[in-house]
Design a protein around this motif. Structure first.
Motif, short mmCIF file in Angstrom:
data_model
loop_
_atom_site.label_atom_id
_atom_site.label_comp_id
_atom_site.label_asym_id
_atom_site.label_seq_id
_atom_site.Cartn_x
_atom_site.Cartn_y
_atom_site.Cartn_z
N TYR A 148 0.82 -1.22 0.00
CA TYR A 148 0.00 0.00 0.00
C TYR A 148 0.85 1.27 0.00
O TYR A 148 0.34 2.35 0.31
N GLY A 149 2.11 1.15 -0.39
CA GLY A 149 3.00 2.31 -0.40
C GLY A 149 3.64 2.57 -1.75
O GLY A 149 4.75 3.10 -1.82
N ALA A 150 2.97 2.21 -2.85
CA ALA A 150 3.58 2.37 -4.17
C ALA A 150 3.91 3.83 -4.46
O ALA A 150 4.99 4.14 -4.98
N ALA A 151 3.02 4.74 -4.12
CA ALA A 151 3.27 6.15 -4.39
C ALA A 151 4.44 6.66 -3.56
O ALA A 151 5.34 7.33 -4.08
N TYR A 152 4.43 6.34 -2.28
CA TYR A 152 5.49 6.81 -1.39
C TYR A 152 6.84 6.21 -1.76
O TYR A 152 7.84 6.93 -1.89
N SER A 153 6.88 4.91 -1.97
CA SER A 153 8.14 4.25 -2.30
C SER A 153 8.69 4.75 -3.63
O SER A 153 9.90 4.98 -3.77
N SER A 154 7.81 4.92 -4.59
CA SER A 154 8.24 5.42 -5.90
C SER A 154 8.78 6.85 -5.79
O SER A 154 9.79 7.20 -6.41
N ALA A 155 8.09 7.68 -5.00
CA ALA A 155 8.54 9.06 -4.83
C ALA A 155 9.88 9.12 -4.14
O ALA A 155 10.77 9.90 -4.52
N LYS A 156 10.06 8.30 -3.11
CA LYS A 156 11.33 8.32 -2.37
C LYS A 156 12.47 7.76 -3.21
O LYS A 156 13.62 8.22 -3.10
N ALA A 157 12.18 6.77 -4.06
CA ALA A 157 13.19 6.31 -5.01
C ALA A 157 13.56 7.44 -5.96
O ALA A 157 14.73 7.61 -6.33
N GLY A 158 12.56 8.22 -6.34
CA GLY A 158 12.82 9.38 -7.17
C GLY A 158 13.69 10.41 -6.48
O GLY A 158 14.57 11.03 -7.11
#
Length: 256
Positions: A148-158
């Motif tokens: 449930y953290g796809a947006a957060y994880s993707s943003a932090k990878a960014g």
């Protein structure tokens, strides 16, 4: 570390959590600080407690005009800008098949777009005034996905990749850009999870040090990265996670 007396810093998201801890450590070291946040009351309280050494700037860090104004107000108040700590962030969780576009945009804009805008305008000033150092707060989730953290994880990878790209482009201008990747930290943003005993236990099963980190334990590494002791550290990602990255992320799906 460096004698920080007379230096000037910006901290976004500085009214609470990791941002607040960094702000207090900077003040203790003799740095003048401009704190950007949406919590106007807390900013006023911080200004009153640190008159002459801190200004609070109400800013939406996802808006370029607000970031431009933040840098301008910092320089007007204190005469320069040496360091920047881009900390502001939050998440609206959701399964990929269910998450709304609005919640995705909220998370990615706050966690990634805000760092781009901040680095852009902080570095613009530093480029014209002899350089500086920038620290972006990413996350262990830049490397480790979570339910449930796809947006957060993707943003932090960014954020991590943006940090590396900024280091590549800005090194020639004597600007260093590094990232800190915190693990589980005791802040108001994580308390809703960790106050549930079963969820907290699931985290502890994964963290070899068997505890969450404290916000102040992020402040020391952050100040190190802008110090002269880190003068050859550039484009780095510093995991500060109690060895969590070597064990993996807990399965939180059963709690949702």
């Amino acid at each position: 570390m460096t004698n920080f007396q007379g230096k000037v810093a910006i901290v976004t998201g500085g009214a609470s959590g990791i941002g607040s801890a960094i702000t207090h450590r900077l003040l203790e070291a003799g740095v003048k600080v401009a704190v950007a946040d949406l919590n106007e009351a807390k900013l006023k309280e911080m200004e009153d407690a640190n008159a002459g050494n801190l200004i609070g700037v109400v800013a939406n860090v996802t808006k370029e005009a607000d970031i431009e104004a933040l840098v301008k107000k910092t320089v007007e108040a204190f005469g320069s800008l040496d360091f920047a700590f881009n900390v502001a962030g939050a998440s609206k969780a959701g399964a990929i098949t269910e998450q709304s576009e609005e919640d995705w945009d909220f998370t990615v804009d706050l966690c990634l777009k805000s760092v781009f805008l901040s680095v852009k305008h902080e570095a613009k000033y530093m480029k014209e005034h002899g350089g500086g150092a920038i620290v972006n707060i990413a996350s262990l989730n830049a490397h480790v996905p979570m339910f449930y953290g796809a947006a957060y994880s993707s943003a932090k990878a960014g954020v991590e990749m943006l940090t590396k790209n900024a280091a590549l482009e800005l090194a020639q201008h004597q600007i260093r850009v590094n990232a800190i990747l915190p693990g589980l930290i005791s802040t108001p943003l994580t308390s809703d999870l960790t106050k549930v005993e079963a969820i907290n236990d699931a985290y502890m099963d994964r963290i070899p040090m068997r505890r969450a980190g404290e916000a102040d334990e992020m402040a020391g590494p952050a100040l190190f990265l802008v110090s002269e002791d880190a003068s050859y550290v550039n484009g780095a990602s510093l995991l500060v996670d109690g060895a969590w990255a070597v064990s993996g992320y807990p399965d939180l799906s059963k709690f949702m």
